[in-house]
Design a protein around this motif. Structure first.
Motif, PDB file in Angstrom:
ATOM      1  N   SER A 197       0.821  -1.204   0.000  1.00  0.00           N
ATOM      2  CA  SER A 197       0.000   0.000   0.000  1.00  0.00           C
ATOM      3  C   SER A 197       0.856   1.256   0.000  1.00  0.00           C
ATOM      4  CB  SER A 197      -0.923  -0.009   1.225  1.00  0.00           C
ATOM      5  OG  SER A 197      -1.663   1.174   1.311  1.00  0.00           O
ATOM      6  N   VAL A 198       1.903   1.248   0.816  1.00  0.00           N
ATOM      7  CA  VAL A 198       2.809   2.405   0.866  1.00  0.00           C
ATOM      8  C   VAL A 198       3.526   2.581  -0.475  1.00  0.00           C
ATOM      9  CG1 VAL A 198       4.879   3.339   1.967  1.00  0.00           C
ATOM     10  CG2 VAL A 198       3.100   2.255   3.355  1.00  0.00           C
ATOM     11  N   LEU A 199       3.957   1.477  -1.076  1.00  0.00           N
ATOM     12  CA  LEU A 199       4.636   1.553  -2.373  1.00  0.00           C
ATOM     13  C   LEU A 199       3.689   2.060  -3.458  1.00  0.00           C
ATOM     14  CD1 LEU A 199       6.574  -1.832  -2.201  1.00  0.00           C
ATOM     15  CD2 LEU A 199       7.553   0.458  -1.949  1.00  0.00           C
ATOM     16  N   SER A 200       2.428   1.637  -3.394  1.00  0.00           N
ATOM     17  CA  SER A 200       1.434   2.096  -4.365  1.00  0.00           C
ATOM     18  C   SER A 200       1.234   3.600  -4.255  1.00  0.00           C
ATOM     19  CB  SER A 200       0.109   1.370  -4.146  1.00  0.00           C
ATOM     20  OG  SER A 200      -0.890   1.852  -5.014  1.00  0.00           O
ATOM     21  N   SER A 201       1.092   4.093  -3.029  1.00  0.00           N
ATOM     22  CA  SER A 201       0.901   5.524  -2.826  1.00  0.00           C
ATOM     23  C   SER A 201       2.106   6.319  -3.318  1.00  0.00           C
ATOM     24  CB  SER A 201       0.646   5.824  -1.354  1.00  0.00           C
ATOM     25  OG  SER A 201      -0.557   5.216  -0.920  1.00  0.00           O
ATOM     26  N   ALA A 202       3.303   5.721  -3.185  1.00  0.00           N
ATOM     27  CA  ALA A 202       4.529   6.374  -3.650  1.00  0.00           C
ATOM     28  C   ALA A 202       4.766   6.174  -5.150  1.00  0.00           C
ATOM     29  CB  ALA A 202       5.731   5.845  -2.868  1.00  0.00           C
ATOM     30  N   GLU A 203       3.859   5.414  -5.809  1.00  0.00           N
ATOM     31  CA  GLU A 203       3.946   5.101  -7.229  1.00  0.00           C
ATOM     32  C   GLU A 203       5.239   4.369  -7.589  1.00  0.00           C
ATOM     33  OE1 GLU A 203       3.108   8.547  -9.591  1.00  0.00           O
ATOM     34  OE2 GLU A 203       1.163   8.878  -8.646  1.00  0.00           O
ATOM     35  N   ASP A 204       5.751   3.596  -6.642  1.00  0.00           N
ATOM     36  CA  ASP A 204       6.929   2.760  -6.903  1.00  0.00           C
ATOM     37  C   ASP A 204       6.415   1.374  -7.299  1.00  0.00           C
ATOM     38  OD1 ASP A 204       9.315   1.423  -6.999  1.00  0.00           O
ATOM     39  OD2 ASP A 204      10.021   2.084  -5.025  1.00  0.00           O
ATOM     40  N   ARG A 228       7.384  -0.883  -9.507  1.00  0.00           N
ATOM     41  CA  ARG A 228       8.306  -2.011  -9.650  1.00  0.00           C
ATOM     42  C   ARG A 228       8.540  -2.674  -8.306  1.00  0.00           C
ATOM     43  NH1 ARG A 228       8.765  -5.158 -13.354  1.00  0.00           N
ATOM     44  NH2 ARG A 228       9.030  -3.433 -14.829  1.00  0.00           N
ATOM     45  N   ALA A 229       8.820  -1.867  -7.277  1.00  0.00           N
ATOM     46  CA  ALA A 229       9.003  -2.428  -5.939  1.00  0.00           C
ATOM     47  C   ALA A 229       7.704  -3.056  -5.447  1.00  0.00           C
ATOM     48  CB  ALA A 229       9.470  -1.340  -4.971  1.00  0.00           C
ATOM     49  N   MET A 230       6.570  -2.473  -5.809  1.00  0.00           N
ATOM     50  CA  MET A 230       5.275  -3.022  -5.419  1.00  0.00           C
ATOM     51  C   MET A 230       5.077  -4.411  -6.024  1.00  0.00           C
ATOM     52  SD  MET A 230       1.574  -1.270  -6.208  1.00  0.00           S
ATOM     53  CE  MET A 230       0.019  -2.129  -5.924  1.00  0.00           C
ATOM     54  N   ASP A 235       5.210 -10.348  -5.533  1.00  0.00           N
ATOM     55  CA  ASP A 235       5.822 -11.604  -5.999  1.00  0.00           C
ATOM     56  C   ASP A 235       6.298 -12.427  -4.805  1.00  0.00           C
ATOM     57  OD1 ASP A 235       5.408 -11.008  -8.658  1.00  0.00           O
ATOM     58  OD2 ASP A 235       7.444 -10.256  -9.009  1.00  0.00           O
ATOM     59  N   ARG A 236       6.968 -11.750  -3.851  1.00  0.00           N
ATOM     60  CA  ARG A 236       7.461 -12.456  -2.659  1.00  0.00           C
ATOM     61  C   ARG A 236       6.292 -12.977  -1.817  1.00  0.00           C
ATOM     62  NH1 ARG A 236      11.010  -8.039  -2.707  1.00  0.00           N
ATOM     63  NH2 ARG A 236       9.821  -6.973  -1.057  1.00  0.00           N
ATOM     64  N   ARG A 263      -1.071  -7.315  -6.995  1.00  0.00           N
ATOM     65  CA  ARG A 263       0.024  -7.592  -7.924  1.00  0.00           C
ATOM     66  C   ARG A 263      -0.405  -7.280  -9.355  1.00  0.00           C
ATOM     67  NH1 ARG A 263       3.560 -13.149  -8.731  1.00  0.00           N
ATOM     68  NH2 ARG A 263       1.548 -14.012  -9.345  1.00  0.00           N
ATOM     69  N   GLY A 264      -1.651  -7.593  -9.675  1.00  0.00           N
ATOM     70  CA  GLY A 264      -2.155  -7.243 -10.997  1.00  0.00           C
ATOM     71  C   GLY A 264      -2.097  -5.754 -11.254  1.00  0.00           C
ATOM     72  N   ILE A 265      -2.486  -4.962 -10.257  1.00  0.00           N
ATOM     73  CA  ILE A 265      -2.443  -3.503 -10.405  1.00  0.00           C
ATOM     74  C   ILE A 265      -1.005  -3.032 -10.632  1.00  0.00           C
ATOM     75  CG2 ILE A 265      -2.727  -1.336  -9.146  1.00  0.00           C
ATOM     76  CD1 ILE A 265      -5.206  -2.595  -7.835  1.00  0.00           C
ATOM     77  N   ALA A 266      -0.081  -3.596  -9.861  1.00  0.00           N
ATOM     78  CA  ALA A 266       1.325  -3.182 -10.002  1.00  0.00           C
ATOM     79  C   ALA A 266       1.822  -3.431 -11.424  1.00  0.00           C
ATOM     80  CB  ALA A 266       2.191  -3.929  -8.987  1.00  0.00           C
ATOM     81  N   TYR A 267       1.556  -4.624 -11.953  1.00  0.00           N
ATOM     82  CA  TYR A 267       2.032  -4.916 -13.308  1.00  0.00           C
ATOM     83  C   TYR A 267       1.277  -4.126 -14.364  1.00  0.00           C
ATOM     84  CZ  TYR A 267       5.247  -8.574 -11.852  1.00  0.00           C
ATOM     85  OH  TYR A 267       6.300  -9.253 -11.301  1.00  0.00           O
ATOM     86  N   GLU A 268       0.001  -3.853 -14.127  1.00  0.00           N
ATOM     87  CA  GLU A 268      -0.751  -3.020 -15.080  1.00  0.00           C
ATOM     88  C   GLU A 268      -0.153  -1.623 -15.128  1.00  0.00           C
ATOM     89  OE1 GLU A 268      -3.365   0.091 -16.215  1.00  0.00           O
ATOM     90  OE2 GLU A 268      -3.108  -0.383 -14.078  1.00  0.00           O
ATOM     91  N   ARG A 269       0.197  -1.078 -13.964  1.00  0.00           N
ATOM     92  CA  ARG A 269       0.793   0.257 -13.931  1.00  0.00           C
ATOM     93  C   ARG A 269       2.177   0.273 -14.601  1.00  0.00           C
ATOM     94  NH1 ARG A 269      -2.131   3.923 -10.815  1.00  0.00           N
ATOM     95  NH2 ARG A 269      -4.282   3.231 -11.100  1.00  0.00           N
ATOM     96  N   LEU A 270       2.837  -0.878 -14.584  1.00  0.00           N
ATOM     97  CA  LEU A 270       4.132  -0.991 -15.261  1.00  0.00           C
ATOM     98  C   LEU A 270       3.982  -1.264 -16.754  1.00  0.00           C
ATOM     99  CD1 LEU A 270       5.977  -3.126 -12.551  1.00  0.00           C
ATOM    100  CD2 LEU A 270       6.531  -0.767 -13.183  1.00  0.00           C
ATOM    101  N   LYS A 271       2.705  -1.305 -17.210  1.00  0.00           N
ATOM    102  CA  LYS A 271       2.367  -1.588 -18.609  1.00  0.00           C
ATOM    103  C   LYS A 271       2.830  -2.974 -19.030  1.00  0.00           C
ATOM    104  CE  LYS A 271       2.488   3.348 -19.792  1.00  0.00           C
ATOM    105  NZ  LYS A 271       1.055   3.487 -19.530  1.00  0.00           N
TER     106      LYS A 271
END
Length: 606
Positions: free
Chosen positions: A399-406, A408-410, A415-416, A436-444
């Motif tokens: 959640s913190v990584l998402s808010s920071a828009e990081d 890749r780390a998200m 994954d872990r 995890r789906g959101i993270a990869y979607e944001r990474l295109k």
């Protein structure tokens, strides 16, 4: 509209692990002009030269739930007018809300004949007498002759605990068991009878009453905090008399109503290790504090924060080590935007408490909300390192990584987490795959994102956020259009009052060229979320396509005034200046405009 969720772990200690905290800000009263430029905490009391100035400053602080400064300014007002009864009343309440029990109780003694605050003064004075061992005085103070069922229940239970403190445990237990009232009394009377019986050594009665509480599912849904305490009390009782399996069975019964509740897991681990945990209630003071905790927890909902905070602060004064009271206080402080106070409450949870882990996770999230993102990341990384198998830690850190828009780390974080979950995830893990789906979607990286959304729906088929996110993504990418539209429609059916999901339906119709349908749904979305820049922008686009061009420009201007994401500002300004391009060019250039919004666990209690 797709939502990139920021996960909250709890509002109450005994509902579920992932709850969205709804922030409510009270309407501010008229404020003195100086508060526009000078923070109340920095204001020099010597500069206030009138009663009106002190009063206005106090009311401003009070309305903002800044109780520390409210106390300062109410006292200053009393310097000008010492006998002003209304100010004394507000000062007393502010003292209790700020955790200044001794001073508040002293003022309650002075105001004991004031009928306007009689309920507060009687409970505060009664609590002070119980704390000081003056049980006869407490019995006199706590007598209640009024018609209110809730007040009658509260006072009768407090009187029973007072009698138990006086050494009349059997008589006190009998009075609880004989207490008659509405059907919703049962979970409170059964729980209090159970823990009181355990305290005085009546194991059979304790077992029966606590079992009755744990099997009262309607009551448990109404008062989940009391239900959770009953589960822990029953398991602790059985463990204390050597019934290890019955103790574990009690926890399993609790899991059926409140899944993945961390204190249940911690207690199970201790019992399986052969430990005999301390009883939930060991003293009359703890029992009396538990009455206000239980009732406060049952009342805890949007709009009741001040009443609940008052009850919990009084409970905290009588039982300062109660971890679930501290966590619930922290959650309310967060919901009322008092983040530093929330951190203070979370930090006070005893280190050896089963709830310490929850408080640490919530503390990390709250640090991020205050802008201390790096400190939050370090804190949550430390929690993951300390217990790599606790999936909640990954959710909080993600959640913190998402808010920071990081992102890749998200993605790496989830994954872990999924490696830890292993090949057999259960329903509660849907959110990990969704995130995890959101993270990869944001990474295109859609080829990695899409399988995660499918897995989340496999685990939790009717989860509206997942249906909305996947359906919107398909429509936005011009793929699986009809299936995506049906997904969004289903999400709207499940959450008809969610403005963001309704916006998704409107925008899907827009992308499909069904502009009249788009206008209808987007107008409804605006009714639900009037100030959202993206929804206003979408409605402007739809208006333009149906020929309502003046209204379109108005909506785009509203979107611009609502502080959209920086990247959207020039796009909206261009539309205000030039309108929309022809439909073919518009379709070729369209992009998704996601908004950061909190997600709710599908199982959360509204």
């Amino acid at each position: 509209m797709r939502q990139s969720p920021a996960i909250r772990l709890l509002t109450s200690t005994a509902i579920v692990l992932m709850l969205g905290l709804t922030s409510t800000t009270a309407t501010r009263a008229a404020e003195p002009a100086q508060t526009e430029t000078v923070g109340l905490e920095e204001f020099d009391l010597a500069q206030i030269e009138t009663f009106a100035g002190a009063f206005l400053a106090a009311r401003t602080a009070d309305t903002d739930r800044d109780y520390e400064n409210a106390v300062r300014f109410y006292r200053k007002a009393l310097d000008f007018s010492p006998n002003e009864l209304a100010i004394q009343e507000r000062l007393m309440i502010a003292l209790f809300m700020n955790g200044d029990f001794n001073e508040g109780a002293a003022l309650a003694e002075e105001l004991k004949s004031n009928r306007a605050v009689e309920r507060v003064t009687s409970i505060a004075r009664g609590f002070k007498a119980i704390r000081d061992g003056q049980y006869d005085e407490a019995l006199t103070i706590l007598k209640y002759q009024g018609p209110n069922d809730l007040d009658r229940l509260m006072n009768e239970l407090l009187i029973a605990w007072t009698r138990a403190g006086k050494g009349e445990g059997k008589e006190a237990l009998a009075s609880i068991q004989e207490l008659d009232g509405p059907s919703w009394y049962k979970i409170f009377t059964n729980y209090n009878a159970g823990v009181m019986a355990a305290m005085i050594g009546d194991v059979d009665t304790a077992r029966k009453r606590l079992t009755d509480t744990v099997t009262d599912r309607p009551g448990g849904a109404t008062a989940p905090d009391t239900f959770a305490r009953a589960v822990i009390a029953l398991a602790t009782l059985e463990a204390s008399v050597g019934n290890k399996q019955k103790a574990l069975d009690a926890i399993s019964a609790g899991d059926e109503l409140i899944s993945n509740y961390a204190p249940f897991k911690a207690l199970r681990d201790r019992i399986e290790a052969g430990e005999k945990p301390e009883p939930v209630v060991a003293t009359a003071a703890q029992g009396a504090a538990g009455v206000l905790f239980s009732i406060g927890g049952a009342l805890n909902r949007e709009g009741a924060e001040d009443t609940v905070m008052l009850y919990l602060q009084l409970a905290h004064a009588l039982d300062p080590q109660s971890a679930d009271t501290l966590v619930l206080l922290g959650g309310i402080a967060e919901s009322t935007e008092r983040l530093e106070k929330a951190i203070e409450f979370y930090s006070m949870v005893p280190v050896d408490s089963p709830m310490r882990r929850i408080s640490e996770l919530q503390l990390g999230l709250t640090l991020a909300e205050t802008g201390k993102v790096e400190e939050a990341r370090e804190h949550l990384q430390g929690l993951i390192a300390a217990d790599p198998n606790d999936i909640r830690s990954y959710l909080a850190y993600g959640s913190v990584l998402s808010s920071a828009e990081d992102y890749r780390a998200m993605a790496e974080n989830y994954d872990r987490a999924i490696e830890i979950i292993g090949p057999n995830p259960n329903r509660s893990h849907w959110s990990v795959f969704f995130q995890r789906g959101i993270a990869y979607e944001r990474l295109k990286e859609w080829e990695k994102a899409e399988p995660n959304f499918h897995k989340a729906l496999e685990l939790n088929p009717d989860q509206p956020q997942v249906l909305n996110y996947l359906g919107y993504s398909w429509v936005d990418m011009n793929r699986n259009l009809q299936e995506g539209l049906e997904m969004i429609k289903k999400a709207v059916e499940l959450r008809p009052d969610d403005g963001y999901i309704v916006d998704s339906l409107g925008w899907a119709y827009y992308r499909l060229g069904r502009f009249d349908d788009a206008v209808r749904e987007l107008e409804r979305a605006i009714e639900l979320r009037a100030g959202d820049p993206t929804i206003n922008d979408h409605l402007g686009d739809a208006y333009w396509r149906v020929g309502r061009k003046l209204e379109a420009v108005y909506q785009w201007k509203r979107a611009l005034a609502s502080e959209p994401e920086e990247a959207e500002v020039p796009k909206i300004q261009n539309k205000i200046n030039n309108g929309l391009p022809p439909i073919e060019a518009d379709a070729a250039n369209a992009t998704t405009k996601p908004v950061e919004e909190p997600v709710e666990d599908a199982d959360r209690k509204s």
